[in-house]
Design a protein around this motif. Structure first.
Motif, PDB file in Angstrom:
ATOM      1  N   UNK A  39      16.573  12.662  14.347  1.00 11.89           N
ATOM      2  CA  UNK A  39      15.937  11.202  14.067  1.00 11.89           C
ATOM      3  C   UNK A  39      16.943   9.902  13.798  1.00 11.89           C
ATOM      4  N   UNK A  40      15.814   8.739  14.418  1.00  9.44           N
ATOM      5  CA  UNK A  40      15.837   7.117  14.063  1.00  9.44           C
ATOM      6  C   UNK A  40      15.191   6.685  13.751  1.00  9.44           C
ATOM      7  N   UNK A  41      15.244   5.480  12.678  1.00  8.07           N
ATOM      8  CA  UNK A  41      14.991   5.044  12.026  1.00  8.07           C
ATOM      9  C   UNK A  41      15.211   3.625  11.961  1.00  8.07           C
ATOM     10  N   UNK A  42      14.081   2.701  12.561  1.00  5.95           N
ATOM     11  CA  UNK A  42      14.430   1.048  12.886  1.00  5.95           C
ATOM     12  C   UNK A  42      13.932   0.482  11.529  1.00  5.95           C
ATOM     13  N   UNK A  43      14.823  -0.061  10.860  1.00  8.19           N
ATOM     14  CA  UNK A  43      13.903  -0.729   9.566  1.00  8.19           C
ATOM     15  C   UNK A  43      13.317  -1.824   9.904  1.00  8.19           C
ATOM     16  N   UNK A  82       1.409  -1.449   0.365  1.00 11.11           N
ATOM     17  CA  UNK A  82      -0.445  -0.339   0.208  1.00 11.11           C
ATOM     18  C   UNK A  82       0.697   1.383   0.058  1.00 11.11           C
ATOM     19  N   UNK A  83       2.086   1.413  -0.118  1.00  4.62           N
ATOM     20  CA  UNK A  83       3.136   1.931   0.497  1.00  4.62           C
ATOM     21  C   UNK A  83       3.379   2.546   1.150  1.00  4.62           C
ATOM     22  N   UNK A  84       3.317   1.927   2.842  1.00  4.53           N
ATOM     23  CA  UNK A  84       3.646   1.967   4.083  1.00  4.53           C
ATOM     24  C   UNK A  84       5.283   2.756   4.334  1.00  4.53           C
ATOM     25  N   UNK A  85       6.377   1.613   3.758  1.00  9.06           N
ATOM     26  CA  UNK A  85       7.419   1.204   4.101  1.00  9.06           C
ATOM     27  C   UNK A  85       8.341   2.681   3.035  1.00  9.06           C
ATOM     28  N   UNK A  86       8.185   2.486   1.864  1.00 11.64           N
ATOM     29  CA  UNK A  86       7.548   4.412   0.549  1.00 11.64           C
ATOM     30  C   UNK A  86       7.556   5.493   1.718  1.00 11.64           C
ATOM     31  N   UNK A  87       6.585   5.543   2.511  1.00 13.01           N
ATOM     32  CA  UNK A  87       6.171   7.330   2.752  1.00 13.01           C
ATOM     33  C   UNK A  87       7.122   6.810   3.636  1.00 13.01           C
ATOM     34  N   UNK A 106      10.323   6.084   4.292  1.00 15.46           N
ATOM     35  CA  UNK A 106      11.534   6.201   3.498  1.00 15.46           C
ATOM     36  C   UNK A 106      11.363   7.631   3.467  1.00 15.46           C
ATOM     37  N   UNK A 107      10.526   8.268   2.811  1.00 13.98           N
ATOM     38  CA  UNK A 107      10.069   9.689   2.015  1.00 13.98           C
ATOM     39  C   UNK A 107      10.525  10.647   3.187  1.00 13.98           C
ATOM     40  N   UNK A 108      10.477  10.517   4.784  1.00 15.58           N
ATOM     41  CA  UNK A 108      10.420  10.736   5.990  1.00 15.58           C
ATOM     42  C   UNK A 108      11.371  11.117   6.696  1.00 15.58           C
ATOM     43  N   UNK A 109      11.656   9.614   5.889  1.00 21.64           N
ATOM     44  CA  UNK A 109      13.445   9.109   6.006  1.00 21.64           C
ATOM     45  C   UNK A 109      14.220  10.074   5.170  1.00 21.64           C
ATOM     46  N   UNK A 110      13.976  10.167   4.422  1.00 16.95           N
ATOM     47  CA  UNK A 110      14.839  11.310   3.630  1.00 16.95           C
ATOM     48  C   UNK A 110      15.903  10.345   3.005  1.00 16.95           C
ATOM     49  N   UNK A 111      15.600   9.017   2.459  1.00 18.08           N
ATOM     50  CA  UNK A 111      16.072   7.927   2.048  1.00 18.08           C
ATOM     51  C   UNK A 111      15.769   8.106   0.408  1.00 18.08           C
ATOM     52  N   UNK A 127      11.164   8.690  16.172  1.00 22.69           N
ATOM     53  CA  UNK A 127      11.611   7.801  16.340  1.00 22.69           C
ATOM     54  C   UNK A 127      10.950   7.101  14.911  1.00 22.69           C
ATOM     55  N   UNK A 128      11.337   6.303  14.148  1.00 26.51           N
ATOM     56  CA  UNK A 128      10.782   6.228  12.970  1.00 26.51           C
ATOM     57  C   UNK A 128      10.143   3.975  12.514  1.00 26.51           C
ATOM     58  N   UNK A 129       9.510   3.544  12.946  1.00 29.90           N
ATOM     59  CA  UNK A 129       9.868   2.394  12.336  1.00 29.90           C
ATOM     60  C   UNK A 129       8.242   1.755  12.033  1.00 29.90           C
ATOM     61  N   UNK A 130       9.623   0.597  10.941  1.00 27.60           N
ATOM     62  CA  UNK A 130       9.122   0.269   9.766  1.00 27.60           C
ATOM     63  C   UNK A 130       8.160  -1.487  10.324  1.00 27.60           C
ATOM     64  N   UNK A 131       7.531  -1.726  10.681  1.00 26.22           N
ATOM     65  CA  UNK A 131       7.146  -2.897  11.257  1.00 26.22           C
ATOM     66  C   UNK A 131       7.583  -3.052  12.337  1.00 26.22           C
ATOM     67  N   UNK A 132       7.241  -2.607  13.529  1.00 24.12           N
ATOM     68  CA  UNK A 132       7.680  -3.402  14.074  1.00 24.12           C
ATOM     69  C   UNK A 132       7.520  -4.483  15.254  1.00 24.12           C
TER      70      UNK A 132
END
Length: 627
Positions: free
Chosen positions: A81-85, A46-51, A53-58, A167-172
């Motif tokens: 900012x921190x990003x938990x993949x 649905x675009x969750x991870x891409x969104x 990544x946009x915030x994270x600047x990746x 703190x950004x977390x992708x599917x924690x």
């Protein structure tokens, strides 16, 4: 109480992103502030991870803007900012304690005392319930280590340790049991409220209890917003659209089912409604944000007015806990951030990266597989060439053994790097994206981490067959051992160069073998009758120079031998009567060696420097992809 001056408001306005011919994100907007958990839910794809990544600047959007407190959310602001993949990536042979200590020493400013850093680690470990596995290795498919839930909590611990504002977390909670998932979200809720941080996470299918911990909610479907607002308003919002919610059942399940099962006409209505609402709200938030910058000290504009009574009770309770309990989370985790581009200096970065890489290398060597392989080959060579010595009659055998050794310690180092770099690269990408260290510090640490592999196994193998084969004295041994070490070090650089040049491991392996097999064949040993127009190719071979140097040293002390003491066919000069004796020069010519020792040494050193420099240049050129 919480200092309102540290509060943050993030505004994402009209993000559009298209990959090839497919629209991934279409007009996505959101607003959120510190002290909240902002959850993004939606089906896979649905675009969750891409969104995130946009915030994270990746990833860079094709359209839209992202601001933090009214300022463009650039690389400088993203340092907080921190990003938990979604995928937990670590150095597999380090323990959890070593991993956290590495993060603390590298990513927390140097002016913070070590004792305070260790105190932070202990408290975070306690709150994430990691005490039992603190001295367990991370592990991989070959080494038993942390479980999936422990790795996920370890990933969160590493990022929380740095005291990020966002703190950004992708599917924690992906792949975790319900209790572990709930514990993680409860920790994030405490972290957000007690430390006044903004937590943004994607989650595929939250449980009912987890769902009710969210402050704000975004529902994505095919890259479009189906809902964006306060979590407690979602049920009434979708009820108006025709969704039916049963009491005591998980609202997230009904929302996901309703959106995914809606026909195209209904989806268009959903997207239009939420889009119109967002277009009205975001400008107001942006206008408010501008006013906030002028009146930040006059009014606590962050008073949370969009939480329901249950969430407000939880918030008040957690804030009281943070004031009453001595040494609670906010008082220990928080630390002052410096204004420098990097949290630590170059020497600290190089030292910590080198220590980590060397520990990883030594523990892999300690497993013994490489040592068994090396000893097996070394013993076989020693038995095959037992006390053969170096003479006119044994010269071709010696040439073959030296060429084999050079070839072995060309293929093995290069393949070792290519095989391991793919796993290491994902860790480096994650750490570099967070601004943890300089690229030059990482590259120099790679040179240091090669040293155990460069010296230990090649040295063991060479010592065994050199002395058992009786190939010379101490001077010949140390001179040839040094050149073999140089060759091995050079080939680690060759593997690194191909690894960073080819992101696809299969392409790196194909390129390596294509080059090495060609050069192995034309390296000066297998064929003495090379067509004149191909003779120059041996000088491009990575095998030729150490091979030529070694046999030059080993044959230097041989005495001249009359032609009648050897086979005339071996040395053409004896056959056509142009000479009556065989000298070391004749032996070297028979081995296809024509350059002098100092020339061979200079070329090898230059070759090593060029290969390593080329690897760094490629890393620097591809820095945008590495970060």
């Amino acid at each position: 109480m919480i200092d309102t001056k540290s509060k943050s408001r993030l505004i994402v306005d009209d993000i559009f992103y298209k990959a090839k011919d497919k629209v991934i994100l279409d007009g996505i907007s959101m607003t959120s502030k510190s002290g909240q958990i902002f959850a993004i839910i939606g089906q896979t794809g649905s675009g969750k991870t891409t969104f995130l990544n946009m915030i994270a600047g990746r990833q860079t959007p094709d359209r839209g803007s992202i601001t933090l407190n009214g300022k463009q959310f650039d690389k400088r602001l993203r340092r907080n900012m921190a990003f938990v993949q979604q995928t937990d990536v670590f150095f597999s042979q380090l323990t959890l304690r070593e991993t956290l200590e590495f993060t603390a020493h590298l990513r927390i400013p140097e002016d913070v005392p070590t004792s305070k850093k260790m105190e932070k680690i202990d408290l975070i470990v306690k709150y994430l319930h990691l005490e039992k596995c603190i001295d367990t290795v991370i592990g991989d498919i070959f080494t038993k280590g942390l479980s999936g839930g422990e790795k996920k909590r370890a990933s969160i611990a590493c990022e929380v340790l740095t005291n990020p504002d966002i703190l950004l977390l992708d599917e924690p909670t992906s792949g975790l049991d319900s209790r572990t998932a709930q514990n993680i979200i409860e920790f994030l809720q405490k972290y957000a409220i007690q430390n006044d941080k903004l937590v943004i996470l994607t989650i595929h299918q939250p449980s009912s209890k987890i769902y009710h911990m969210f402050n704000r909610l975004m529902v994505l479907d095919d890259g479009k917003m189906a809902f964006n607002g306060k979590r407690q308003q979602a049920i009434s919002y979708f009820t108006e659209l025709g969704a039916q919610f049963e009491t005591h059942y998980n609202p997230a399940d009904y929302i996901m089912e309703f959106v995914s099962d809606a026909d195209s006409e209904m989806k268009e209505a959903i997207f239009s409604k939420v889009g119109a609402k967002t277009r009205q709200c975001v400008p107001k938030f942006m206008e408010l944000n501008g006013k906030i910058q002028q009146t930040a000290f006059q009014k606590d504009y962050y008073e949370d007015s969009d939480t329901d009574s249950l969430l407000e009770e939880t918030r008040v309770k957690l804030l009281q806990e943070s004031d009453i309990e001595n040494g609670h989370l906010p008082k220990v985790i928080s630390h002052d951030k410096n204004d420098n581009k990097w949290p630590t200096n170059w020497c600290t970065q190089y030292k910590m990266l080198s220590i980590r890489s060397i520990k990883q290398t030594l523990r892999i060597l300690k497993q013994g597989y490489s040592l068994v392989q090396c000893l097996t080959v070394a013993v076989l060579c020693a038995l095959l060439y037992f006390r053969i010595g170096v003479s006119i009659k044994t010269s071709r055998d010696v040439y073959g053994l030296i060429f084999f050794y050079v070839g072995y310690w060309t293929f093995i180092p290069a393949m070792t790097v290519i095989a391991s770099y793919g796993q290491e690269r994902v860790v480096v990408v994650k750490e570099r994206a967070s601004g943890a260290y300089r690229l030059s510090a990482y590259f120099m640490s790679k040179l240091t981490s090669d040293l155990p592999d460069t010296f230990l196994l090649p040295g063991i193998m060479y010592i065994l067959f050199f002395w058992i084969g009786d190939f010379g004295g101490a001077s010949e041994f140390f001179a040839t051992l040094a050149i073999m070490y140089l060759q091995t070090f050079c080939c680690f650089g060759l593997g690194l160069f191909l690894s960073v040049l080819c992101h696809d491991v299969r392409m790196a392996i194909t390129s390596l073998f294509s080059y090495l097999i060609s050069m192995y064949l034309l390296g000066g040993f297998f064929s003495r009758n090379v067509p004149y127009w191909m003779e120059w190719i041996k000088y491009c071979s990575i095998f030729y120079y150490p091979y030529a140097f070694t046999i030059s040293v080993m044959t230097a002390r041989l005495e001249d031998v009359p032609c009648n003491s050897t086979l005339a066919e071996t040395f053409p000069g004896c056959l056509d009567n142009s000479t009556s004796i065989v000298t070391p020069e004749h032996i070297l010519a028979d081995g296809n060696v024509s350059l002098r020792l100092h020339t061979l040494l200079i070329i090898m050193i230059a070759y090593t420097i060029v290969i390593r420099s080329a690897a760094y240049i490629v890393l620097r050129v591809k820095n945008d992809k590495l970060v």
